[in-house]
Design a protein around this motif. Structure first.
Motif, short mmCIF file in Angstrom:
data_model
loop_
_atom_site.label_atom_id
_atom_site.label_comp_id
_atom_site.label_asym_id
_atom_site.label_seq_id
_atom_site.Cartn_x
_atom_site.Cartn_y
_atom_site.Cartn_z
N THR A 19 0.84 -1.18 0.00
CA THR A 19 0.00 0.00 0.00
C THR A 19 0.88 1.24 0.00
O THR A 19 2.01 1.21 0.49
N THR A 21 0.65 3.98 1.69
CA THR A 21 0.95 4.57 3.00
C THR A 21 1.72 3.61 3.90
O THR A 21 2.27 4.03 4.91
N THR A 24 -2.22 -1.00 6.32
CA THR A 24 -3.12 -1.82 5.50
C THR A 24 -4.43 -1.07 5.30
O THR A 24 -4.77 -0.17 6.06
N ASN A 25 -5.15 -1.48 4.25
CA ASN A 25 -6.43 -0.84 3.94
C ASN A 25 -7.38 -0.91 5.13
O ASN A 25 -8.06 0.06 5.45
N ASN B 200 -3.98 4.49 -0.52
CA ASN B 200 -3.25 3.23 -0.43
C ASN B 200 -2.99 2.53 -1.75
O ASN B 200 -2.12 1.67 -1.82
#
Lengths: 204, 661
Positions: A19, A21, A24-25, B200
């Motif tokens: 991801t 960032t 995790t999502n 993300n």
């Protein structure tokens, strides 16, 4: 809750999915949801603060609050945060039986708190504070009731997590699922600290 | 629909459908017919469904508007009773804001956001489907009230105590409160989903400052929604508890404060205004550079002014309440904050103008609508600034001047932006171009109709015609240039010209759907990643995930700078680039599988909500369905496991079941 993230986590090494960032999502979504919940409780708490002294009929807040009793049930709820931390730490070590044990204890503590709230509500109603009695009554029951529903949902989540881990039907990373439930649980606890202080401890 | 396998020899993608049970029931497997749509989790199909639903509600809301204008065309209008008129303007506004504007922006966001950031789907595909179905259920609950004893009648902001049981005794407001709560949950889930997707799931190399402006604006909007929706949820819950369960929040005889509702509503309501307009700003920030054939002027300024509009938008809500006696300090603060918000908005306008400045402008319908937005929104923005001056606002409050203002920004701004998006992206979504000639008719009827309808309202308002009055009388209409009768008639005629303009669009859609002519892959010489795939895109969006090096990545793959003349020279055709992608396709693509749970869960939530009106048994049934689907949901892996597929054949390849449509 495990959506493509699950897949991403499962196959991260295989496909090189990361991801952007690093979170995790699922976790990012949970943080956003809790951010939104802050505003929800913000609105309810503001409503209570506006109306807490407005008693046209029925008992005044300070006349019916049983501070020692609520302090004990608050303590029980705060202790459940500790057991939740222990559950998350066990889950991260991959110790299923310990995880389940701590999750169950957390759920029992949470249920005890809800039970205390039900007892408190019935006592207040007996003393003459109905939902429609006064602005204080409406806003008190709405605010603490909303929080109680949140704790109840949390208890349901905790017990479901235990069940799913036992049956080995978990669809995400086990440690992460426990951690997400934990985030929600801690949030609900923190909100209670604010409610307890503003509603019960500061005299109106 | 699930795992797309590509055997070493061919490049035709095939769908392998999951066959076995995981969770409580068999997974849906249809790849054709209505089942494919009902249970899909594909962001593109969901986007199209959002668009269709929003369009239906646009027509419903439009008919309501026409009835309002018919009523007001002549003195002592007889079309609607006072009560029906109240319901009509309430539902017109509610429908347009919550059931047309937000879902239509949601349609664009759902469809294009993953494509613009080079992703294969959104972060939570099933939650995406849930958002859609909850929105539909919310919309149905809202509009069902027409047939179940009358619709809500308190205006779209539903001020308490006017919306309490005494002044609004029908169930209309109850349906309104329930419907909006359900639609609010839908929106909240959608916004969390899209934020996670953008933060993300960007393609490698796509930093935040290389994201297309449309994606940026949608991101800002989702943050606005995440933090404003819970506030209106609180307001709606309070009103629901008051109306159905005897709470006293807005009972003035008990000492309640009527401003509580207004504050809660507008803390949501003002950010909501930017929720409506920013997607349109995003769309035209894609359209203007494409058709001016120049990069967007001052990209970072456009992005940051959008973000600051969002931020400041949270601090100006009380300018809707200047007439309620907030006190001089509050009024001064909110007045200045409101004026300040004109600055980032002005920045955007100038950036768009400078984007067009010196460009080789290509006047397509999409471009016409985008230019229309810049002009009409500016008019609406200027009248908006006049509201920020509190003394002037006290004169304008609750008059048609306000109606003129917000229709210029919302119709001239938002709707024009959305129509610009229709014409720009239609070939991407459906593989066919909308007819440009009909597009011109569509555009000019809408421009003329819109100015004829809403322009005179400035005059009507400054002459003192109040909003929400169901009749006006000849005796008090005034004389000469300022005669209310004349301008009301013009506005009503204008509204029908506007309706004809929208009819041209619908005709255009039908004609385009019937035409056999396929659109070229890159009809506009476009700039962003969504064009780096086929039209319509394949189920998995991109054959391989693009690696991004530039803002406007697709443009930079087609053009290179000629160092001698410092001009951009075309080095590749878009069509060739798209074909090259297919040759380099990934072999093993996992896509989320369809699911029954989103639609079932939303039906449960709908029944749960209706239980507020129809009693505990319905609530219990709704709760049971909701809980059952929630467990089914949790136990069902979003991506079907390998074991969930047809057994593999001797070579170890997964069996091919149906070709991808």
């Amino acid at each position: 809750m495990a959506e493509t993230a699950t897949h991403t986590a499962d196959h991260a090494s295989e496909h090189g999915h990361e991801t952007s960032t690093g979170l995790t999502n699922n976790k990012l979504a949970m943080w956003l949801f809790l951010g939104s919940e802050c505003l929800l409780f913000g609105g309810l708490i503001s409503t209570y603060m506006l109306y807490r002294g407005r008693v046209s009929d029925g008992p005044h807040p300070m006349a019916i609050f049983d501070i020692p009793f609520t302090s004990i049930s608050s303590f029980v709820l705060l202790m459940s945060s500790l057991t939740m931390v222990l559950a998350v730490s066990s889950a991260q070590r991959g110790d299923d039986s310990r995880t389940n044990l701590w999750l169950t204890i957390t759920a029992v503590l949470g249920a005890t708190f809800v039970g205390g709230q039900v007892y408190e509500f019935t006592a207040f109603i007996r003393e003459g504070l109905g939902f429609s009695t006064s602005l204080f009554g409406s806003s008190f029951y709405t605010l603490t009731g909303f929080h109680g529903i949140h704790v109840s949902v949390g208890v349901l989540m905790l017990l479901s997590t235990v069940g799913i881990i036992r049956k080995n039907k978990i669809t995400g990373t086990k440690a992460e699922v426990v951690e997400l439930v934990g985030l929600y649980w801690h949030f609900v606890d923190v909100v209670w600290i604010i409610i307890f202080t503003l509603v019960y401890l500061i005299p109106s | 629909m699930a795992i797309i396998e590509r055997p070493g020899t061919g490049t035709t993608p095939v769908v392998v459908t999951p066959q076995q049970t995981l969770g409580a029931v068999k997974r849906p497997v249809a790849t054709k017919g209505w089942r494919e749509w009902l249970f899909t989790v594909d962001h593109k199909k969901i986007g199209i469904m959002y668009g269709v639903v929003a369009m239906v509600f646009f027509i419903i809301g439009g008919v309501e508007a026409l009835l309002i204008r018919l009523q007001l065309a002549m003195p002592d209008g007889q079309i609607l009773s006072a009560d029906k008129y109240n319901q009509m303007f309430t539902m017109h506004a509610t429908t347009m804001v919550f059931l047309f504007a937000m879902p239509m922006a949601g349609a664009f966001a759902n469809y294009f956001l993953p494509l613009q950031i080079g992703a294969r789907d959104v972060a939570f595909p099933r939650i995406n489907a849930l958002s859609l179905w909850l929105l539909i259920i919310g919309g149905l609950v809202l509009n069902a009230s027409w047939f179940l004893g009358g619709a809500a009648d308190g205006g779209w902001f539903m001020y308490a105590p006017n919306s309490g049981p005494i002044f609004s005794p029908s169930h209309g407001v109850d349906f309104w409160v329930i419907g909006l709560q359900i639609a609010g949950v839908a929106s909240l889930l959608g916004s969390i989903n899209l934020i996670v997707t953008v933060l993300n799931m960007r393609a490698p190399g796509m930093s935040l400052m290389k994201m297309p402006v449309f994606t940026w604006m949608i991101l800002v909007v989702q943050f606005l929604l995440v933090f404003s929706l819970p506030v209106i949820t609180v307001a709606l819950v309070l009103l629901m508890l008051q109306r159905s369960y005897g709470a006293t929040f807005f009972d003035v005889s008990q000492g309640a404060d009527p401003l509580l509702w207004q504050h809660l509503f507008w803390i949501f309501g003002h950010p909501e205004v930017y929720v409506l307009i920013l997607p349109a700003f995003g769309i035209i920030s894609e359209v203007l550079p494409t058709f001016a054939r120049k990069p967007l002027f001052g990209y970072p300024f456009v992005v940051f002014s959008g973000a600051s509009i969002g931020l400041v938008g949270f601090g100006v809500w009380a300018h809707h309440m200047f007439a309620s006696g907030l006190g001089p300090v509050s009024v001064a603060v909110f007045s200045v904050a409101t004026m300040a918000i004109a600055i980032p908005t002005g920045v955007k306008i100038f950036n768009w103008l400078l984007t067009m400045w010196g460009g080789k402008i290509w006047y397509t319908t999409a471009m016409n609508f985008a230019i229309g937005l810049v002009v009409l929104f500016t008019i609406g923005g200027l009248s908006g600034v006049t509201h920020s001056v509190a003394p002037s606002d006290t004169q304008q409050t609750d008059t048609y001047y306000i109606v003129a203002h917000f229709h210029y920004v919302l119709f001239g701004g938002m709707v024009f932006g959305l129509f610009s998006g229709f014409y720009y992206w239609w070939p991407k979504v459906f593989g066919k171009m909308l007819n440009e000639k009909l597009g011109a008719w569509n555009f000019w009827f809408m421009v003329i109709g819109m100015n004829m309808t809403f322009g005179p309202m400035h005059i009507l308002g400054l002459q003192g015609q109040p909003r929400r009055m169901y009749v006006w009388t000849e005796a008090r209409a005034g004389e000469g240039f300022f005669n209310l009768g004349f301008w009301n008639l013009i506005a009503s005629i204008g509204s029908f010209i506007l309706a004809v303009g929208i009819l041209f669009f619908l005709i255009n859609v039908v004609i385009t759907a019937r035409s056999k002519q396929q659109a070229p892959l890159d009809p506009w010489d476009a700039r962003t990643l969504e064009w780096l795939t086929t039209s319509p895109p394949k189920a998995h969006n991109f054959d391989r995930i693009p690696v991004v090096h530039h803002l406007d990545e697709f443009f930079h793959r087609k053009y290179e700078e000629d160092t001698a003349t410092h001009t951009m020279k075309k080095v590749a055709e878009g069509e060739d680039l798209v074909r090259a992608e297919a040759d380099a396709a990934d072999a093993h693509i996992h896509l989320p599988s369809p699911s029954y749970w989103p639609i079932l869960l939303s039906i449960g939530v709908g029944l749960l909500g209706l239980g507020v009106v129809y009693g505990i048994p319905m609530m219990v049934i709704g709760f049971a369905i909701t809980l059952f689907s929630a467990y089914g949901w949790v136990l069902e892996p979003s991506v079907a496991e390998e074991i969930d597929f047809e057994p593999s054949d001797n070579d170890g390849n997964t069996k091919e079941i149906a070709p991808l449509g």
